[in-house]
Scaffold this active site. Structure first.
Site, PDB file in Angstrom:
ATOM      1  N   ARG A  52     -64.884  10.075   1.681  1.00  0.00           N
ATOM      2  CA  ARG A  52     -65.917   9.048   1.749  1.00  0.00           C
ATOM      3  C   ARG A  52     -66.452   8.845   0.331  1.00  0.00           C
ATOM      4  NH1 ARG A  52     -69.001  11.967  -0.043  1.00  0.00           N
ATOM      5  NH2 ARG A  52     -70.483  10.267  -0.246  1.00  0.00           N
ATOM      6  N   ALA A  54     -67.613   5.553  -2.475  1.00  0.00           N
ATOM      7  CA  ALA A  54     -66.897   4.367  -2.937  1.00  0.00           C
ATOM      8  C   ALA A  54     -65.626   4.680  -3.742  1.00  0.00           C
ATOM      9  CB  ALA A  54     -67.851   3.519  -3.769  1.00  0.00           C
ATOM     10  N   ARG A  92     -62.860   0.597   6.140  1.00  0.00           N
ATOM     11  CA  ARG A  92     -64.325   0.685   5.966  1.00  0.00           C
ATOM     12  C   ARG A  92     -64.748  -0.552   5.177  1.00  0.00           C
ATOM     13  NH1 ARG A  92     -67.387   5.996   4.586  1.00  0.00           N
ATOM     14  NH2 ARG A  92     -69.034   4.783   5.571  1.00  0.00           N
ATOM     15  N   ASP A 246     -72.124   1.203  -3.171  1.00  0.00           N
ATOM     16  CA  ASP A 246     -70.853   0.959  -2.496  1.00  0.00           C
ATOM     17  C   ASP A 246     -70.312  -0.424  -2.830  1.00  0.00           C
ATOM     18  OD1 ASP A 246     -70.542   3.389  -0.488  1.00  0.00           O
ATOM     19  OD2 ASP A 246     -72.644   2.858  -0.674  1.00  0.00           O
ATOM     20  N   ASN A 256     -76.038   0.144  -0.823  1.00  0.00           N
ATOM     21  CA  ASN A 256     -75.866   1.598  -0.901  1.00  0.00           C
ATOM     22  C   ASN A 256     -76.297   2.182   0.435  1.00  0.00           C
ATOM     23  OD1 ASN A 256     -75.090   3.888  -2.543  1.00  0.00           O
ATOM     24  ND2 ASN A 256     -77.229   4.516  -2.466  1.00  0.00           N
ATOM     25  N   LYS A 257     -76.156   3.484   0.566  1.00  0.00           N
ATOM     26  CA  LYS A 257     -76.430   4.154   1.841  1.00  0.00           C
ATOM     27  C   LYS A 257     -77.783   3.753   2.418  1.00  0.00           C
ATOM     28  CE  LYS A 257     -74.126   6.319   3.599  1.00  0.00           C
ATOM     29  NZ  LYS A 257     -73.208   5.814   4.651  1.00  0.00           N
TER      30      LYS A 257
HETATM   31  O1  MRU Z   1     -70.712   6.436   4.096  1.00  0.00           O
HETATM   32  P1  MRU Z   1     -70.339   7.047   2.788  1.00  0.00           P
HETATM   33  O2  MRU Z   1     -70.656   8.493   2.665  1.00  0.00           O
HETATM   34  O3  MRU Z   1     -68.930   6.701   2.358  1.00  0.00           O
HETATM   35  O4  MRU Z   1     -71.307   6.273   1.827  1.00  0.00           O
HETATM   36  C1  MRU Z   1     -71.131   6.195   0.501  1.00  0.00           C
HETATM   37  C2  MRU Z   1     -72.133   6.992  -0.171  1.00  0.00           C
HETATM   38  O5  MRU Z   1     -71.990   8.174  -0.283  1.00  0.00           O
HETATM   39  C3  MRU Z   1     -73.323   6.374  -0.731  1.00  0.00           C
HETATM   40  O6  MRU Z   1     -73.681   5.172  -0.256  1.00  0.00           O
HETATM   41  C4  MRU Z   1     -73.268   6.504  -2.232  1.00  0.00           C
HETATM   42  O7  MRU Z   1     -74.563   6.483  -2.699  1.00  0.00           O
HETATM   43  C5  MRU Z   1     -72.465   5.443  -2.901  1.00  0.00           C
HETATM   44  S1  MRU Z   1     -70.807   5.842  -2.968  1.00  0.00           S
HETATM   45  C6  MRU Z   1     -70.661   6.283  -4.596  1.00  0.00           C
END
Ligand code: MRU
Length: 368
Positions: A52, A54, A92, A246, A256-257
């Site tokens: 997981r 980006a 994804r 992301d 982002n998350k």
């Molecule tokens: O759902 P994920 O774990 O793939 O989400 C990505 C992340 O870990 C975050 O959003 C992160 O801050 C950005 S990815 C470098």
């Protein structure tokens, strides 16, 4: 980076036509390496979050294209290639690095044309993508270090408190991480730092991954519940926020998350610098507005249950809620450019604005 003192990347070829990954679903309790042997393995690894983040999703997708081509009998047919690319890209939807990596392999393979060993071309391109991801994160570290060093100087060497959300660490990339690269660079420069780690419900990337990876690297850190950041900011206990991304539009809006937007609002209200660290492979050169970014929704089970290790050392998943509880599980949110102090990229720190991004990446901007 290091696991129990041993250096690892998050993805690597096994020298035998297959690709190895660390299965992140078992961390921090168990360290499990999985081998991807075919396209379906790569898609499952991305979809089920064995990998997981980006950058790592991008590298896995690139190697996924190689695994697909390796298994194609005779000539690689354009329709088979397009189908593999479409399946990987759909695995994804939010992280731009995924589509970017697939398109780059596709382009190189198409350019190589008939007669060339497309398997070799795909493999070389995937390896280049992985190496570049690691190199760009290192450069992000060098640029982000300037921010931390300035705060450290102002605080006369007292620890710089950095808050981060989710895991934009080395586990989310091939190495170093984006949000964590400046932290590792500051550590290497002898700057005293402490990291506030948001637990990041529902998947708990902060609790399970970021806290663990920082611990493995000897960086002082404290795990906090997702709702604690605002309180710490009001108390003057956060000097800087650095998160990952992301997908970032070429106008500076950041996906982002889930929960990142709330941290940005709290930082803005408390006059705390809020930076986003990303390699250029995360930029979306087509989308004008963050509202256009596809937001992944995941299974409600991620909310209704939780997994952890029992006293006997067994990994278990338990239900948290009453049966039949309704859920909605958005994985990402959008932080508008106006709440962002700057973007830390491999080329330097840039304002989260169309003008500044276009000036720094004029070679990548399409004719807009
Ligand atoms: O759902 P994920 O774990 O793939 O989400 C990505 C992340 O870990 C975050 O959003 C992160 O801050 C950005 S990815 C470098």
């Amino acid at each position: 980076m290091h696991i129990n003192g041993k250096r690892f990347r998050t993805i690597w070829p096994d020298g035998n036509d297959n690709i190895c990954i660390i299965d992140q679903r078992h961390l921090p309790h168990n360290f499990v390496i999985e081998t991807l042997t075919c396209l379906d393995d790569a898609i499952t690894a991305i979809q089920d979050m064995l990998v997981r983040g980006a950058g790592l999703i991008g590298a896995t997708a690139a190697f996924g294209m190689y695994l697909a081509i390796k298994d194609m009998p005779g000539h690689t047919s354009p329709s088979q290639l397009t189908q593999a690319a479409a399946r990987l890209t759909a695995s994804r939807p939010t992280a731009r690095n995924l589509g970017w990596a697939v398109e780059r392999v596709l382009e190189q393979v198409e350019k190589a044309g008939k007669g060339q060993d497309t398997k070799k071309v795909a493999f070389a391109t995937a390896c280049a993508i992985a190496d570049e991801d690691a190199a760009f994160c290192q450069q992000i570290g060098r640029h982000g270090l300037e921010l931390i060093a300035a705060i450290s100087k102002r605080k006369e060497g007292a620890p710089v408190n950095i808050l981060t959300h989710c895991n934009a660490g080395w586990l989310a990339f091939v190495d170093y991480g984006s949000a964590t690269a400046p932290i590792y660079a500051a550590r290497d420069a002898g700057i005293s730092i402490h990291v506030w780690v948001d637990e990041t419900r529902p998947w708990n990337q902060g609790a399970k991954l970021t806290a663990w990876e920082l611990q493995q690297e000897g960086i002082a850190n404290t795990l906090i519940a997702d709702n604690t950041g605002g309180h710490l900011m009001q108390k003057g206990l956060v000097d800087l926020v650095i998160v990952g991304s992301d997908r970032t539009t070429h106008t500076g809006d950041v996906a982002n998350k889930i929960g990142t937007y709330l941290k940005a609002l709290a930082a803005h209200d408390n006059n705390i610098p809020f930076f986003v660290a990303l390699p250029s492979s995360t930029f979306d050169w087509d989308l004008e507005d963050g509202g256009q970014i596809p937001i992944e929704q995941r299974s409600g089970e991620e909310l209704t249950s939780i997994s952890g290790i029992t006293r006997e050392g067994k990994l278990e998943t338990v239900r948290l809620v009453a049966p039949g509880t309704q859920t909605i599980n958005y994985s990402f949110d959008i932080t508008p450019a106006r709440l962002i102090s700057g973007l830390i990229t491999e080329r330097g720190i840039v304002d989260a604005s169309r003008e500044a991004i276009h000036a720094l990446f004029s070679d990548k901007v399409k004719n807009l």
